[in-house]
Structures are given as C-alpha cells and as structure tokens.
Motif scaffolding. Structure first.
Motif, PDB file in Angstrom:
ATOM      1  N   MET A 136      -4.410   4.121  -9.333  1.00  0.00           N
ATOM      2  CA  MET A 136      -4.028   2.724  -9.136  1.00  0.00           C
ATOM      3  C   MET A 136      -4.471   2.273  -7.760  1.00  0.00           C
ATOM      4  SD  MET A 136      -2.368   0.502 -11.127  1.00  0.00           S
ATOM      5  CE  MET A 136      -1.083   1.407 -12.020  1.00  0.00           C
ATOM      6  N   ASP A 137      -5.041   1.074  -7.709  1.00  0.00           N
ATOM      7  CA  ASP A 137      -5.536   0.543  -6.444  1.00  0.00           C
ATOM      8  C   ASP A 137      -5.137  -0.918  -6.324  1.00  0.00           C
ATOM      9  OD1 ASP A 137      -6.786   0.468  -4.025  1.00  0.00           O
ATOM     10  OD2 ASP A 137      -8.821   0.699  -4.782  1.00  0.00           O
ATOM     11  N   VAL A 181       0.055 -10.240  -5.835  1.00  0.00           N
ATOM     12  CA  VAL A 181      -0.508  -8.897  -5.856  1.00  0.00           C
ATOM     13  C   VAL A 181      -1.224  -8.687  -7.185  1.00  0.00           C
ATOM     14  CG1 VAL A 181      -0.044  -6.429  -5.652  1.00  0.00           C
ATOM     15  CG2 VAL A 181       1.429  -8.077  -4.462  1.00  0.00           C
ATOM     16  N   ARG A 182      -2.447  -8.195  -7.123  1.00  0.00           N
ATOM     17  CA  ARG A 182      -3.187  -7.833  -8.335  1.00  0.00           C
ATOM     18  C   ARG A 182      -3.532  -6.351  -8.271  1.00  0.00           C
ATOM     19  NH1 ARG A 182      -4.107 -13.188  -7.651  1.00  0.00           N
ATOM     20  NH2 ARG A 182      -4.475 -14.473  -9.506  1.00  0.00           N
ATOM     21  N   LEU A 183      -3.117  -5.635  -9.299  1.00  0.00           N
ATOM     22  CA  LEU A 183      -3.312  -4.187  -9.335  1.00  0.00           C
ATOM     23  C   LEU A 183      -4.520  -3.815 -10.185  1.00  0.00           C
ATOM     24  CD1 LEU A 183       0.395  -3.051  -9.870  1.00  0.00           C
ATOM     25  CD2 LEU A 183      -0.849  -3.271  -7.708  1.00  0.00           C
ATOM     26  N   ASP A 184      -5.211  -2.781  -9.783  1.00  0.00           N
ATOM     27  CA  ASP A 184      -6.411  -2.307 -10.465  1.00  0.00           C
ATOM     28  C   ASP A 184      -6.183  -0.874 -10.914  1.00  0.00           C
ATOM     29  OD1 ASP A 184      -8.958  -1.844 -11.370  1.00  0.00           O
ATOM     30  OD2 ASP A 184      -9.854  -1.678  -9.373  1.00  0.00           O
ATOM     31  N   LYS A 185      -6.246  -0.645 -12.234  1.00  0.00           N
ATOM     32  CA  LYS A 185      -6.103   0.715 -12.755  1.00  0.00           C
ATOM     33  C   LYS A 185      -7.493   1.295 -13.002  1.00  0.00           C
ATOM     34  CE  LYS A 185      -3.686   3.694 -15.968  1.00  0.00           C
ATOM     35  NZ  LYS A 185      -2.614   3.812 -16.978  1.00  0.00           N
ATOM     36  N   ILE A 186      -7.823   2.311 -12.237  1.00  0.00           N
ATOM     37  CA  ILE A 186      -9.180   2.842 -12.236  1.00  0.00           C
ATOM     38  C   ILE A 186      -9.599   3.388 -13.598  1.00  0.00           C
ATOM     39  CG2 ILE A 186     -10.767   4.414 -11.080  1.00  0.00           C
ATOM     40  CD1 ILE A 186      -9.523   2.219  -9.299  1.00  0.00           C
ATOM     41  N   SER A 187      -8.697   4.047 -14.303  1.00  0.00           N
ATOM     42  CA  SER A 187      -9.056   4.702 -15.562  1.00  0.00           C
ATOM     43  C   SER A 187      -9.102   3.745 -16.751  1.00  0.00           C
ATOM     44  CB  SER A 187      -8.057   5.830 -15.869  1.00  0.00           C
ATOM     45  OG  SER A 187      -6.748   5.306 -16.028  1.00  0.00           O
ATOM     46  N   ASN A 188      -8.596   2.512 -16.589  1.00  0.00           N
ATOM     47  CA  ASN A 188      -8.609   1.563 -17.693  1.00  0.00           C
ATOM     48  C   ASN A 188      -9.976   0.909 -17.819  1.00  0.00           C
ATOM     49  OD1 ASN A 188      -8.119  -1.551 -18.557  1.00  0.00           O
ATOM     50  ND2 ASN A 188      -6.708  -0.208 -19.644  1.00  0.00           N
ATOM     51  N   LYS A 189     -10.410   0.678 -19.025  1.00  0.00           N
ATOM     52  CA  LYS A 189     -11.732   0.106 -19.280  1.00  0.00           C
ATOM     53  C   LYS A 189     -11.950  -1.185 -18.518  1.00  0.00           C
ATOM     54  CE  LYS A 189     -14.674  -1.501 -23.088  1.00  0.00           C
ATOM     55  NZ  LYS A 189     -14.780  -1.665 -24.559  1.00  0.00           N
ATOM     56  N   TYR A 190     -10.920  -2.041 -18.482  1.00  0.00           N
ATOM     57  CA  TYR A 190     -11.025  -3.331 -17.802  1.00  0.00           C
ATOM     58  C   TYR A 190     -10.392  -3.315 -16.416  1.00  0.00           C
ATOM     59  CZ  TYR A 190     -12.040  -4.927 -22.555  1.00  0.00           C
ATOM     60  OH  TYR A 190     -12.591  -5.081 -23.798  1.00  0.00           O
ATOM     61  N   GLY A 191      -9.806  -2.188 -16.038  1.00  0.00           N
ATOM     62  CA  GLY A 191      -9.108  -2.127 -14.759  1.00  0.00           C
ATOM     63  C   GLY A 191      -7.712  -2.703 -14.828  1.00  0.00           C
ATOM     64  N   ARG A 208       0.819  -1.212   0.000  1.00  0.00           N
ATOM     65  CA  ARG A 208       0.000   0.000   0.000  1.00  0.00           C
ATOM     66  C   ARG A 208       0.854   1.263   0.000  1.00  0.00           C
ATOM     67  NH1 ARG A 208      -4.384  -2.593   4.247  1.00  0.00           N
ATOM     68  NH2 ARG A 208      -5.863  -3.348   2.652  1.00  0.00           N
ATOM     69  N   GLU A 209       2.004   1.218   0.669  1.00  0.00           N
ATOM     70  CA  GLU A 209       2.926   2.360   0.658  1.00  0.00           C
ATOM     71  C   GLU A 209       3.452   2.608  -0.754  1.00  0.00           C
ATOM     72  OE1 GLU A 209       6.034   1.525   3.406  1.00  0.00           O
ATOM     73  OE2 GLU A 209       4.692   1.408   5.141  1.00  0.00           O
ATOM     74  N   VAL A 210       3.831   1.540  -1.438  1.00  0.00           N
ATOM     75  CA  VAL A 210       4.349   1.665  -2.801  1.00  0.00           C
ATOM     76  C   VAL A 210       3.264   2.193  -3.737  1.00  0.00           C
ATOM     77  CG1 VAL A 210       5.280   0.402  -4.782  1.00  0.00           C
ATOM     78  CG2 VAL A 210       6.089  -0.132  -2.472  1.00  0.00           C
ATOM     79  N   LEU A 211       2.032   1.752  -3.543  1.00  0.00           N
ATOM     80  CA  LEU A 211       0.928   2.195  -4.398  1.00  0.00           C
ATOM     81  C   LEU A 211       0.704   3.699  -4.334  1.00  0.00           C
ATOM     82  CD1 LEU A 211      -2.005  -0.392  -4.254  1.00  0.00           C
ATOM     83  CD2 LEU A 211      -0.779   0.439  -6.263  1.00  0.00           C
TER      84      LEU A 211
END
Length: 292
Positions: free
Chosen positions: A132-133, A147-157, A122-125
């Motif tokens: 990014m979440d 670890v699985r990252l979620d990109k909020i602005s991407n259509k699929y995350g 979470r610190e790195v994020l």
C-alpha cells in the motif's frame, strides 16, 4: 474531528464490485458518471452487477421511477446523512499531474498542520506493508484532508473497501490523539479514496507497472514540442528505454482503434505492426484506459 468519508470513484468501483457485499462498509459511495436526476432504482436494477453488490441498500428503499431520495450530486449517502457542509473537490476540473488529487502528488495548501497530518498518514500506511502506498495527499485551508491510497498488487491500483475503511479508521484515531495534544486542530475532516481506475500515471516510473493495460496517451511529436499540436491515442507499452529516456508504444486492441465498419474484428496486421517511439519529455499525460 468533523467526520471521515470513504470515497470510491466510478472507475475504482468497477474494479472492486466483487469485493463489495454491503453498503454498511462505507460512509459514502460516489457515482460521478451519471447525473443524479437520471439515476433511479430502475436504472440501477438494469445493471445486474450493481444490483447484486448493493442489494441490501436497494431493497431498503421503495422502488419507483423517481430519483433516489438520498442521491445527491456526489453519490449515495448512507443512513440519511447529508453532504451539506462537506467541502467537495471540483469534479469538473481536469486532473493535472501533481495536483494532490487524481493527478497524484502532495499539495499541502500552506496550512500549518499540513506537514504533520501528512507524516501521520505515512506512519499509518506502514501498518499495511509494502503493498500500500500514498498516491495523493491534499489539504485545504478550511480543514479538509484528502487521501488517495494506491494498492500496488491491484490491477488498477485500487484498495478494497475494507482496506480503505481500515486506513480511515486508524488515521482518524491518530489525528484525534495528536489533536488532543494540541499539535493540530481538532476540527479536521478526512476523505479517503482510491485513485480511480483512469488514474494519471507517473512517467516513466509507472509505465512498466501497468504495461499490460491500455493507456490513453497525450503527446506531441517533433521539435520544438511547444509548436506542435497535441495528439492522443489508446496505446500499450511495448518497451521503456530508461537510459535513452524513450518509450515505444503499440496500438491497444480496443474498440476505439478498430475499424468502425469491421463489425467487431480485431486489429489489422498493419495496425498490429504500428509502433511509436517517443521521448519521455513529449508525453503530456498518460492515464489508464477503461473500455466501457
């Protein structure tokens, strides 16, 4: 530190093909859809998008009709690396909400270093801003961190490969630092990935976020829910009623919902007018739907 692995599931790969220019940008690329024995250089060549994206890798291998020499059950291994000794998550297990994998959530597995490695992630994020979440985080007793990252602005995350690689590098470096200080074991392995395009959605939080996309919805109707047969369909969100905790669905205009005899025609007027109103509690699982 054992090693870091960058993992992009098939669904995420489809959404990121334009951004991938060279196989050297990642350690491993996993292709779980086809069986390894069925994948050859010829079959990869038949997919022009894959050939374009991975041409540096393909041109470095001899063309033949035999399976790729470095293609293991899990995917393409760069630089002759073997996946031997790497603990893989069970690909055959159906994802469940909150499982720490493609169902999202956090699962620490009762390891003493779990909370610390999660806090470091979470610190790195924070260095990636609000776009990014953390979609999922899981540890195993054998010393593996997923670890699985979620990109909020991407259509699929799905984050780009550069973003996944950058996070992996920063995270690994930080883990090594606290490992040298004795806070955690120095013998940990890290796998960083995208959630995959057919991700499980959080209800109701992510329904509005992905409302422009078709979803596979598993649900039950009637009361009590436990005595009703589970149904599923490919829908799109019409509306989310937060106060009443209901959502309204309409049929998605996808091949699965069209009349097989219609030869490609769109949905009928009756299908377009169809609606289904369900309470949140009747939704068993909602995932993004990718039409292949």
């Amino acid at each position: 530190m054992k090693r870091a692995v960058l993992k992009l599931k098939w669904g995420g790969l489809r959404s990121l093909l334009p951004s991938i220019s060279t196989p050297s940008a990642f350690t491993q690329l996993f292709l779980p859809r086809p069986k390894p024995s069925q994948i050859t250089l010829e079959s990869l060549q038949r997919d022009s998008s894959l050939l374009t994206s991975f041409s540096p890798l393909l041109h470095s291998l001899p063309f033949s009709t035999t399976p790729l020499p470095n293609l293991h059950l899990d995917g393409v291994i760069e630089d002759g690396e073997s996946s031997d000794g790497w603990e893989e998550e069970d690909e055959g297990v159906e994802p469940q909400i909150g499982d720490g994998g493609d169902g999202g959530g956090v699962v620490l597995g009762d390891v003493p270093w779990g909370e610390r490695t999660l806090s470091v992630a979470r610190e790195v994020l924070l260095q990636f801003g609000d776009d990014m979440d953390l979609y999922a985080f899981k540890t195993s007793p054998r010393g593996y961190i997923y670890v699985r990252l979620d990109k909020i602005s991407n259509k699929y995350g799905c984050p780009s490969m550069d973003e996944i690689e950058n996070f992996s590098s920063l995270y690994k470096k930080r883990l090594e630092e606290i490992g040298e200080q004795g806070e955690i074991s120095e013998d940990l392995a890290v796998e960083v990935s995208s959630p995959g395009a057919e991700r499980i959605l959080k209800v109701p939080d992510e329904l509005d976020r992905f409302k422009e996309m078709p979803m596979r919805v598993c649900y039950v109707e009637g009361e009590p829910a436990s005595k009703n047969k589970e149904k599923d369909g490919v829908f799109m969100v019409e509306s989310v009623e937060t106060e009443s905790e209901h959502c309204v669905w309409k049929l998605a205009d996808v091949r699965e919902n069209r009349d097989a005899a219609s030869k490609g025609r769109l949905l009928s007027r009756k299908q377009k007018d169809w609606r289904l109103r369900l309470p949140f509690g009747m939704l068993r699982k909602v995932t993004l739907y990718i039409e292949l």
